[in-house]
Write an enzyme that holds these catalytic residues in place. Structure first.
Site, mmCIF file in Angstrom:
data_model
loop_
_atom_site.group_PDB
_atom_site.id
_atom_site.type_symbol
_atom_site.label_atom_id
_atom_site.label_comp_id
_atom_site.label_asym_id
_atom_site.label_seq_id
_atom_site.Cartn_x
_atom_site.Cartn_y
_atom_site.Cartn_z
ATOM 1 C CG HIS A 1 -7.921 5.397 3.046
ATOM 2 N ND1 HIS A 1 -9.002 4.839 2.913
ATOM 3 C CD2 HIS A 1 -7.642 6.451 2.161
ATOM 4 C CE1 HIS A 1 -10.006 6.680 2.726
ATOM 5 N NE2 HIS A 1 -8.949 7.093 2.233
ATOM 6 C CG HIS B 1 -7.813 3.982 7.417
ATOM 7 N ND1 HIS B 1 -7.820 4.780 7.103
ATOM 8 C CD2 HIS B 1 -8.487 3.001 6.431
ATOM 9 C CE1 HIS B 1 -9.011 4.874 6.013
ATOM 10 N NE2 HIS B 1 -9.386 3.576 6.262
ATOM 11 C CE LYS C 1 22.328 -20.048 2.281
ATOM 12 N NZ LYS C 1 22.105 -20.901 3.169
ATOM 13 C CB SER D 1 14.628 15.173 22.868
ATOM 14 O OG SER D 1 14.191 13.350 23.648
#
Length: 847
Positions: free
Chosen positions: A40, A46, A246, A701
C-alpha cells in the site's frame, strides 16, 4: 443483544461513492481461512497484513513488510477490521480519501491457526501457519502492550515474527519484500497453496482423495526419474510454471513398501546401505507405500547446500545431518500417478508431509513468480540455480522440456583422464586433466583444473587415481601433454565450475567443486543450453559474447565484491541507467587493481576498443580527441570488463554540447560534518531554488553527500550557467556562513558543507545516476524523491551489494524530470544576476 458490526469503523472512514473499495461481502471459510498481504503506497509505503477470523479480516499495517528472519521483529500496528471481499481489492484509492494511494495484492493464500485462534487473538499471542505464494511456514503476531480490545483505545501495537522452521532465512541474505516486489493477483491459488484442501483446481478426485487421472497399478520394482533440460533463459509464460531450488546434492528416489525401504540414485545404484539414518527417518515417518522423488543435501552454515560436506558425510558413513527434500510422487498407495498433473502430485505429497516428521524429511517448496526474478534471487543467495516445471506436466522417465534447469553459472561433470605432479609445497597432485565425450563417443580433452582443492582432497585423489593408472593417453586432442603427466583409466568424474568455453573447446577459469559417482563416465558430454520459445531474459545474465578476464578478482576488499559481481550489477541496472547516459559525453574511472590502488580517469579511447561505447562525431576543437558516449547497454558491460567502476556525464547532450541542459550542485561535507547536517543542507538548497522559481531533483552521490540537479532549457552557454550557479552558492554561503562554504579545499570546509558549483564548468562531469563509486563499500548514486532525503542513512545508502532493494522504485522518483526543463531568466532577475558572456564557440562537427 445484537452483535456489533465488526466493519463499523471500516465503513465510517470511507466514502464508497468515491472509492472502489468494497463496502462489505466475501464468503467465510472456516476450513481454509484466507490471508492476504496488500502493498500500500499511502502517505508512506507499508504492507497491510490481513487474516480471516470471525467473519472479517483482522488487519495490521506492517511498515517494513514481513521478514523470514526470526531475529527480525516487525512492528505491526493493528487497524480496523476489513471485509473478506477486500482480499480481491487492487487499485487506486482516490486522493483525499482515507488511505489514498496505490494498492496491490502482494501475497495471498490460506492460513491455519496453531491452537485456538480466538483465544490467541484475545490474549495477543496468535500463532499460525501461512500457505502463500511468497510467505510460508509458521509465524506469530504478539501484542506488546495491553490486553484490551477497547475500540476507543489507541490501536495496539503488535510484532509480526517468523518462527524458527525450515522456511526461516537470515535477513542479511534474503529480503522477501525486495526480492519479490510484484503483485500475485493474476496467480490462481493452486493446490500447492490451498493445501488444507489438497486438491487441484479441477477438484476431480477418486475415492480416498486419489487424483482423477491416477491409474490403479502395482508398485514397480524400478523407476526411471524424470530429468530436466538445461536452458538459456526462463520462459515468458510464468503462470504455467513453478520453480524449485536446484539443490547441490544427489538425486535419490525412495521406494517404500511396508517396512521395506530402498534408496536409489538416478542411475539405479542402491545407496540404502549408505543412508541408514535416512532409512530410519523414513520408516519412523510411516509414509504410505510409493515411489518418492527428491534430493539429499547437507545444509551449510548459511543454509546453502554444501556438496563437499555431503560427500564427506557419505565417505565417513556419518549421514545423520543429511536432509531429504521431496518434490514429486510418481507412485502412491497402489496407484500410478505419472499421468496426473504435477500440481496435483505435489499437492498430494505436501499433504502427506504436513504432519510431524523427522527433520531429515522435508517438502521442497515451489515458488510461483517470474522465472527471471527467481533466478536472480537464487544467484544472489549463492545457490546453484533453479528448476522450472510446468504445472500440468506428467512424470516421464527421461529428459524433457517440461522440466528445465537454469544455472547461475557454468558447472558440469568432466571425466578425469590424468593428472600432473604437484609443485612447490603442494601435496598429492597438481592438476586434473579433464575431458568430455563428443557425439561419436570420443573423449575430447577439455583442459585442466588446479584450483578449488584442499589438502585432504588432494591426498584422497592421489590414492584413487593411482589405483586406476594407465600407460595410454585416453584423450583425443591433448597436444603438448607429456612431461610430468600421469594417465588414468577414464572412470572417475569431477564436477567443475568455470567462466566459459574457449573456441578451441577448453575451459576458462575452471575451479574444482567435487567428485561425482552418480553418473557413468560414458554419459558425460558437453552440456548445451537449449532455447525455450520466447524466454524471458534474466536481468543479471551476461551476453555469451562478452569475454570476462579475472572474474573472481576482488574489486573492493571491504565488501568482497568481485569483478564478476560488478558486471552483474551493471547488467541489472542498465535499463535504469541508460536514460541518464545516452546522448551525453561520458568519462570513465578505471580501477585495474581494485579500488584500493591507483585509479585512472579516461575520456578517450581507440575506436572499437569497447563494444557499445561510441566516439562522438563532434569535436571540442580540431586537435582534440573525440569524446565518448555509452551508446548501448552493452557498453556498460564492456567498460566494466575493462575495469571501469564509475561513469561520469557532462551537463549537456551531444546534439547541443555548447549549451548545458542542467545545473548541478554537489553537496560535499567537510570533516566533522554529520549526515543530519547534509540532509538539512539539501533542503536549504532546495528552498533557495524554490524561491528562485526553479524546480530541482535530488540523488545520492554514492559517497558522503547528495547531488541537487536543476533541469534547464538549452539557452545559455557554459560560462553563464557556471557563473549563475556560483552566484547561488555565494548567496547561500553569505546567508549561512556557519553551514555553507563556497570555496573548495579541505581547510575551508572543516565543519561545513562545500556546495560544489564547479560541476557546471565546461568539460566538468558528475557521477551518473545508478553508477557505482570506487570507494569502500561500492556505494551507488540513486535518484530520490525529496521526501526520501530525511529517511536514508547516508549518501552511500545503497551499494552494489544491496541495490536490489531499490530496483522496485527505479527512476520513478524522477518521473517528472524529462518535462521539467526551465529557463533561467526570471531566476537571474530575482538574484540580480547579469552576464555578458557569450556562448562558448569552437566546437566543430566532423566524422
Amino acid at each position: 443483544m445484537a452483535r456489533a458490526d465488526p466493519l463499523q469503523a471500516y465503513k465510517t472512514k470511507r466514502d464508497f461513492s468515491k472509492t472502489s473499495e468494497p463496502e462489505e461481502g466475501g464468503a467465510e471459510n472456516q476450513s481454509a481461512r484466507a490471508f492476504v498481504v496488500q502493498k500500500h503506497w499511502a502517505s508512506h509505503l507499508h504492507y497491510d497484513f490481513r487474516l480471516e477470523l470471525d467473519g472479517a479480516m483482522k488487519s495490521w499495517a506492517v511498515p517494513k513488510g514481513p521478514s523470514f528472519d526470526p531475529k527480525v521483529k516487525r512492528m505491526a500496528v493493528q487497524v480496523e477490521d476489513h471485509p473478506i471481499a477486500y482480499n480481491d481489492f487492487e487499485g487506486e484509492i482516490p486522493a483525499k480519501q482515507y488511505g489514498a494511494g496505490k494498492v496491490i495484492i502482494w501475497d495471498k493464500g490460506t492460513w491455519q491457526p496453531l491452537g485456538d485462534p480466538q483465544q490467541g487473538y484475545r490474549d495477543g499471542n496468535l500463532k499460525f501457519t501461512l500457505h502463500g505464494f511468497k510467505l510460508s511456514g509458521n509465524w506469530a503476531l504478539i501484542r506488546i502492550r495491553g490486553k484490551s480490545e477497547n475500540q476507543d483505545a489507541k490501536p495496539p501495537p503488535w510484532l509480526l515474527i517468523k518462527e524458527k522452521d525450515d522456511y526461516a532465512r537470515p535477513a542479511i541474505e534474503y529480503s522477501v519484500v525486495d526480492e519479490l516486489p510484484d503483485s500475485v493477483a493474476p496467480l490462481r491459488p493452486t493446490a500447492a497453496i490451498q493445501k488444507t484442501k489438497a486438491v487441484a483446481p479441477t477438484n476431480k478426485r477418486k475415492p480416498d482423495g486419489i487424483p482423477a487421472d491416477a491409474i490403479k497399478a502395482a508398485l514397480p520394482a524400478s523407476l526411471s526419474p524424470q530429468l530436466a533440460t538445461l536452458v538459456d533463459g526462463p520462459p515468458s509464460d510464468s503462470e504455467e510454471w513453478l520453480y524449485e531450488i536446484k539443490y547441490d546434492g544427489y538425486r535419490v528416489l525412495a521406494r517404500l513398501q511396508g517396512q521395506k525401504i530402498a534408496l536409489l540414485t538416478r542411475n539405479g545404484n542402491d545407496w540404502t546401505h549408505k543412508l541408514s539414518a535416512l532409512v530410519e527417518a523414513l520408516r519412523s515417518g510411516r509414509l504410505p507405500d510409493g515411489w518418492y522423488d527428491g534430493e539429499i543435501v547437507i545444509p551449510g552454515e548459511n543454509g546453502v547446500p554444501d556438496f563437499q560436506a555431503l560427500q564427506a558425510a557419505l565417505e565417513s558413513e556419518s549421514t545423520q545431518k543429511i536432509v531429504y527434500f521431496l518434490f514429486d510422487l510418481p507412485y502412491f498407495a497402489g496407484f500410478d500417478l505419472r499421468e496426473v498433473p504435477l500440481i496435483e502430485r505435489r499437492a498430494l505429497l505436501q499433504s502427506l508431509l504436513d504432519k510431524p516428521l523427522p527433520p531429515a524429511i522435508r517438502f521442497s517448496d515451489a515458488f510461483v513468480a517470474r522465472g527471471r526474478d527467481i533466478v536472480a534471487s537464487a544467484c544472489r543467495l549463492g545457490l546453484e540455480g533453479i528448476i522450472g516445471k510446468k504445472k500440468n506436466a506428467r512424470y516421464v522417465g527421461r529428459r524433457t522440456a517440461d522440466w528445465i534447469k537454469l544455472k547461475c553459472g557454468n558447472r558440469q561433470e568432466f571425466v578425469i583422464g590424468g593428472y600432473t605432479d604437484p609443485k612447490g609445497s603442494r601435496n598429492g597432485i597438481g592438476s586434473l586433466l579433464l575431458g568430455i565425450h563428443d557425439k561419436d563417443g570420443t573423449l575430447r580433452y577439455a583442459g585442466k583444473v588446479g584450483t578449488g582443492f584442499n589438502t585432504k582432497t588432494l591426498l584422497g585423489l592421489k590414492g584413487a587415481l593411482n589405483a586406476i593408472g594407465s600407460e595410454s593417453n585416453p584423450f583425443s586432442g591433448a597436444p603438448g601433454l607429456s612431461h610430468g603427466v600421469h594417465w588414468v583409466e577414464p572412470k572417475l568424474l569431477a564436477e567443475v565450475s568455470f567462466a566459459a568455453w574457449t573456441k578451441s573447446g577448453s575451459l576458462r577459469h575452471p575451479v574444482f567443486q567435487a567428485m561425482r559417482d552418480d553418473k557413468p563416465a560414458r554419459a558425460i558430454v558437453r552440456e548445451q543450453a537449449a532455447h525455450l520459445h520466447q524466454p524471458a531474459s534474466d536481468p543479471t545474465s551476461l551476453p555469451p559474447t562478452l569475454k570476462i578476464t579475472s572474474p573472481e578478482r576482488v574489486v573492493d576488499p571491504g565488501s568482497g565484491i568481485t569483478k564478476l559481481q560488478l558486471l552483474r550489477f551493471y547488467a541489472l541496472v542498465a535499463p535504469l541507467m541508460m536514460p541518464h547516459l545516452k546522448g551525453r559525453p561520458v568519462s570513465l574511472v578505471r580501477a585495474p587493481d581494485g579500488i584500493e590502488n591507483q585509479l585512472f580517469f579516461q575520456k578517450h579511447l581507440e575506436i572499437g576498443q569497447m563494444a557499445g561505447v561510441a566516439q562522438l562525431s563532434a569535436r571540442l576543437d580540431p586537435d582534440h580527441p573525440r569524446l565518448l558516449e555509452i551508446a548501448r547497454a552493452e557498453g556498460l558491460l564492456s567498460a566494466a570488463q575493462m575495469n571501469v567502476i564509475e561513469f561520469h556525464t557532462w551537463n549537456a547532450v551531444k546534439t547541443a554540447i555548447d549549451k548545458p541542459d542542467r545545473m548541478t550542485f554537489d553537496l560535499d561535507p567537510g570533516e566533522r560534518v554529520d549526515w543530519t547536517t547534509v540532509q538539512e543542507s539539501a533542503f536549504l538548497v532546495k528552498a533557495m531554488l524554490d524561491q528562485l522559481g526553479l524546480s530541482s531533483f535530488v540523488k545520492t552521490s554514492g559517497g558522503k553527500g547528495l547531488h541537487v540537479v536543476v533541469p534547464l532549457a538549452k539557452r545559455y552557454g557554459w560560462d553563464t550557467v557556471k557563473d549563475f550557479s556560483r552566484a547561488i552558492v555565494d548567496h547561500l554561503a553569505g546567508a549561512l556562513p556557519m553551514l555553507f562554504v563556497a570555496k573548495s579545499g579541505p581547510r575551508n570546509r572543516v565543519g561545513k558543507v562545500f556546495i560544489d558549483y564547479l560541476r557546471n564548468g565546461f568539460g566538468a562531469t558528475t557521477v551518473c545516476a545508478w553508477s557505482a563509486r570506487a570507494r569502500p563499500g561500492l556505494g551507488v548514486s540513486v535518484p530520490l524523491s525529496w521526501d526520501e532525503v530525511s529517511r536514508i542513512s547516508s549518501g552511500a545508502h545503497w551499494t552494489v551489494g544491496n541495490i536490489h532493494t531499490r530496483l522496485d522504485q527505479g527512476n520513478t522518483s524522477w518521473d517528472a524530470y524529462p518535462d521539467a526543463a526551465q529557463g533561467l531568466a526570471s531566476a537571474m532577475k530575482l538574484l540580480d544576476f547579469k552576464s555578458d558572456k557569450p556562448a562558448r564557440t569552437g566546437i566543430v562537427s566532423g566524422k
